[in-house]
Design a protein around this motif. Structure first.
Motif, mmCIF file in Angstrom:
data_model
loop_
_atom_site.group_PDB
_atom_site.id
_atom_site.type_symbol
_atom_site.label_atom_id
_atom_site.label_comp_id
_atom_site.label_asym_id
_atom_site.label_seq_id
_atom_site.Cartn_x
_atom_site.Cartn_y
_atom_site.Cartn_z
ATOM 1 N N UNK A 1 0.749 -1.143 -0.093
ATOM 2 C CA UNK A 1 -0.142 -0.071 -0.057
ATOM 3 C C UNK A 1 0.949 1.241 -0.055
ATOM 4 N N UNK A 2 2.019 1.280 0.480
ATOM 5 C CA UNK A 2 2.828 2.316 0.545
ATOM 6 C C UNK A 2 3.393 2.450 -0.812
ATOM 7 N N UNK A 3 3.763 1.389 -1.690
ATOM 8 C CA UNK A 3 4.246 1.529 -2.766
ATOM 9 C C UNK A 3 3.147 2.116 -3.647
ATOM 10 N N UNK A 4 1.901 1.351 -3.711
ATOM 11 C CA UNK A 4 0.907 1.918 -4.495
ATOM 12 C C UNK A 4 0.399 3.356 -4.490
ATOM 13 N N UNK A 5 0.631 4.000 -3.217
ATOM 14 C CA UNK A 5 0.097 5.478 -2.751
ATOM 15 C C UNK A 5 1.398 6.233 -3.187
#
Ligand code: OAD
Length: 239
Positions: free
Chosen positions: A235-239
């Protein structure tokens, strides 16, 4: 399989489907891991309307245990990561869950569709009035409705019954830019078919599971591992 990292912007419509795997790290047993038996019962023996008709005491005993297990469990990093994603996306985030344990609610997710019901609730088989299990006498083997004295049953969608919110779910799937599936074996329909529809309608599809599910062919991106380990980082990477 696409190896590029997905980027999610706040205007994208993101739908997440979860199954028992996301609650495994909270100590809730999944359905089909191990010997295929669930607390020594075949799922079908305690999760059909026929089972309830034949032996309502057994079915109630079983769901009272599930209720206690759910109430005693606490959400894990996987549940909390989805709360973070919802905070970033607001109403563009929707969560469909097959789980009945209420852990997404307790973690703080808001836009949730409980498609298989919720073990913390029951309803009257006669007048359909709903109750919280915390409001009824759990020491009685067969709890009755305080209004009409009809037999109460767990608010669970059993095999052979129609899942809740299917119209809303269909609209979501048809309009999703990203469709993420977490911790489900892809064996129980209609949920197992959602990823196929989402992909055909043009969504980017992402799967996260401890092992490859039956419907793996419909995922553009797939990550093998524990949801609680993978989701916070992804989720860190996606955002
Ligand atoms: P299953 O038990 O069929 O599948 C759970 C999946 O989660 C398996 O593929 C596991 O490999 C995976 N898994 C286990 N631990 C995990 C972890 N820590 N992180 C990620 N994945 C993990 O459960 P469901 O697919 O949810 O319906 O089952 C679907 C429906 O079948 C349930 O909602 C239930 C049952 O009958 C009703 O009770 C109405």
């Amino acid at each position: 399989m696409n190896m590029e990292i997905v980027k999610i912007n706040p205007l994208m419509k993101v739908t997440v489907l979860t199954g028992a795997g996301i609650s495994a790290e909270s100590g809730i047993k999944t359905f089909r891991d191990g010997d295929g038996l669930w607390e020594n019962h075949k799922v079908e023996q305690v999760a059909t309307p026929e089972a309830f008709e034949i032996n309502p005491e057994l079915v109630w005993d079983f769901y009272k245990q599930r209720y206690q297990a759910s109430v005693n469990a606490i959400p894990n990093q996987g549940h909390y990561a989805l709360v973070k994603l919802e905070k970033a996306l607001g109403s563009n985030f929707k969560l469909i869950t097959q789980n009945v344990d209420g852990l997404h609610h307790r973690a703080g997710s808001r836009n949730i569709l409980d498609m298989h019901g919720n073990v913390e609730r029951c309803f009257c088989t006669k007048c359909r009035k709903h109750f919280k299990l915390s409001d009824i006498d759990m020491n009685v083997r067969l709890p009755l409705c305080s209004d009409c004295h009809g037999l109460l049953r767990p608010d669970i969608v059993w095999f052979g019954e129609i899942p809740y919110h299917l119209d809303a779910i269909e609209r979501l799937i048809l309009n999703s830019n990203i469709f993420i599936v977490i911790g489900t074996s892809g064996t129980v329909y209609p949920a197992a078919g959602f990823v196929m529809t989402a992909k055909y309608k043009g969504a980017v599809t992402i799967g996260i599971n401890l092992e490859k599910p039956h419907n793996i062919d419909y995922f553009d991106h797939f990550y093998v591992g524990k949801a609680g380990d993978l989701l916070p980082e992804l989720i860190k990477q996606w955002l």
